[in-house]
Design an enzyme around this catalytic site. Structure first.
Site, PDB file in Angstrom:
ATOM      1  N   SER A 136     -11.145  10.126 -12.943  1.00 32.11           N
ATOM      2  CA  SER A 136     -10.989   8.674 -12.867  1.00 32.11           C
ATOM      3  C   SER A 136      -9.527   8.290 -13.040  1.00 32.11           C
ATOM      4  O   SER A 136      -8.899   8.612 -14.051  1.00 32.11           O
ATOM      5  CB  SER A 136     -11.835   8.001 -13.953  1.00 32.11           C
ATOM      6  OG  SER A 136     -11.428   6.655 -14.144  1.00 32.11           O
ATOM      7  N   LYS A 167     -16.023  -1.963 -15.481  1.00 31.59           N
ATOM      8  CA  LYS A 167     -15.942  -0.683 -16.176  1.00 31.59           C
ATOM      9  C   LYS A 167     -14.585  -0.024 -15.993  1.00 31.59           C
ATOM     10  O   LYS A 167     -14.192   0.828 -16.788  1.00 31.59           O
ATOM     11  CB  LYS A 167     -17.076   0.252 -15.743  1.00 31.59           C
ATOM     12  CG  LYS A 167     -17.068   0.623 -14.263  1.00 31.59           C
ATOM     13  CD  LYS A 167     -16.215   1.845 -13.970  1.00 31.59           C
ATOM     14  CE  LYS A 167     -16.295   2.161 -12.497  1.00 31.59           C
ATOM     15  NZ  LYS A 167     -15.090   2.128 -11.751  1.00 31.59           N
TER      16      LYS A 167
END
Length: 328
Positions: A246, A183
């Site tokens: 992130s 991911k």
């Protein structure tokens, strides 16, 4: 000798399973390692942390511990495992790996490295939608601990589970690990999508097709299909593909704004594992002949072969097909 080791293992698992205070060695004092130490400490466990910058030794930190937790960056996993081999640790001590990445030299996952070096130790993978900045703020979260040894997974579950973190167990360590690893590549693509302001329609399509791609890769490499629909797959992808917390998302966003990869990484000041993972993944995909259209465009972008706009065009112009013709 075997009986003694089994007795020691049962004693260790009993301590962990009964939520008695245990001693943990946490390897890696970065944001994720510190967050895991905080979570275990919240449950009353004693924490001994190690990193190269702390100035202590691995020998000191792992001496007499009930559990070893590795949260070091991918580039340091193989060297750290080799060092622990030299030191020697009791066979009954479980090793938890919380690193998300692929080794550029061997193309192995972190758990595969630990398993190869410590075949007589229970290896547990910890992975999920766990942004460390939110963990630090004591916001609620959930994660998965996966192992081929159910008792070890349950023991680790007890160590970390609290009102701050809900912990589920799984018997699919490789799938759990690959979900969290792959991911990161998609998070870069998601950052590009938002950086180019392509809209919700485009991003929804990207993430849906990306999940199909992750399932294709992950099952080819040994993971179970259902794992990728869980917290360590879809859950982790949703978290990292939708948050500026992130680092991988920020890499893609920065590239879409015309910044160089070197410039973006310098701004981050920390590791974005998705960059290395993308390069290793394409090596694996080429070797195993796995179709990876989204990841391949990310690879081309990171290696200055195309612009963000050209990556989007390449995906939009692919041959027409049925939606579910290539899941597996």
């Amino acid at each position: 000798m075997t009986t003694n080791l089994a007795t020691e293992a049962n004693e260790t698992f009993s301590t962990l399973l009964n939520a008695e205070p245990a001693t943990l060695a946490v390897l890696g004092a970065g944001a994720w390692g510190s967050a895991l130490a905080e979570l275990a400490g919240h449950n009353g466990h004693q924490i001994q942390m190690w990193s190269r910058r702390l100035g202590n030794t691995l020998e000191e930190v792992v001496d007499g511990v009930d559990l070893i937790v590795s949260a070091i960056s991918m580039k340091g996993v193989a060297a750290t495992a080799a060092k622990l081999q030299e030191i020697g640790i009791p066979e009954h001590v479980p090793i938890v790996t919380a690193t998300k990445g692929l080794d550029p030299e061997s193309t192995r996952t972190p758990s595969q490295i630990w398993e190869a070096d410590f075949p007589d130790h229970p290896i547990v993978v910890l992975s999920g939608p766990n942004l460390s900045a939110e963990i630090d703020r004591h916001l609620p979260a959930a994660t998965v601990v996966a192992s081929s040894d159910p008792a070890a997974a349950e023991a680790v579950q007890k160590v970390f589970a609290s009102g701050l973190l809900r912990v589920y167990t799984s018997n699919d360590p490789i799938g759990t690990e690959l979900g969290g690893t792959l991911k990161n590549v998609i998070a870069i693509a998601s950052g590009v999508c938002d950086g180019l302001e392509l809209g919700i329609n485009a991003k929804s399509a990207l993430l849906t097709r990306a999940l199909t791609e992750i399932i294709r890769i992950g099952t080819h490499l040994g993971g179970q299909t259902e794992t990728f629909f869980g917290l360590s797959g879809l859950g982790d992808m949703l978290a990292t593909c939708n948050s500026a917390l992130s680092r991988n998302y920020r890499v893609g966003y920065g590239l879409a704004q015309g910044k160089t990869l070197e410039g973006v990484l310098e701004e981050l000041g920390s590791t974005a594992e998705g960059v290395n993972t993308t390069n290793v993944l394409i090596e694996i995909a080429n070797r195993e002949k796995i179709p990876t259209p989204i990841s391949r465009q990310v690879y081309r972008l990171l290696n200055n072969k195309i612009t963000p706009q050209q990556a989007v065009e390449a995906l939009m112009e692919r041959d027409l097909k049925a939606e579910f013709c290539d899941i597996f």
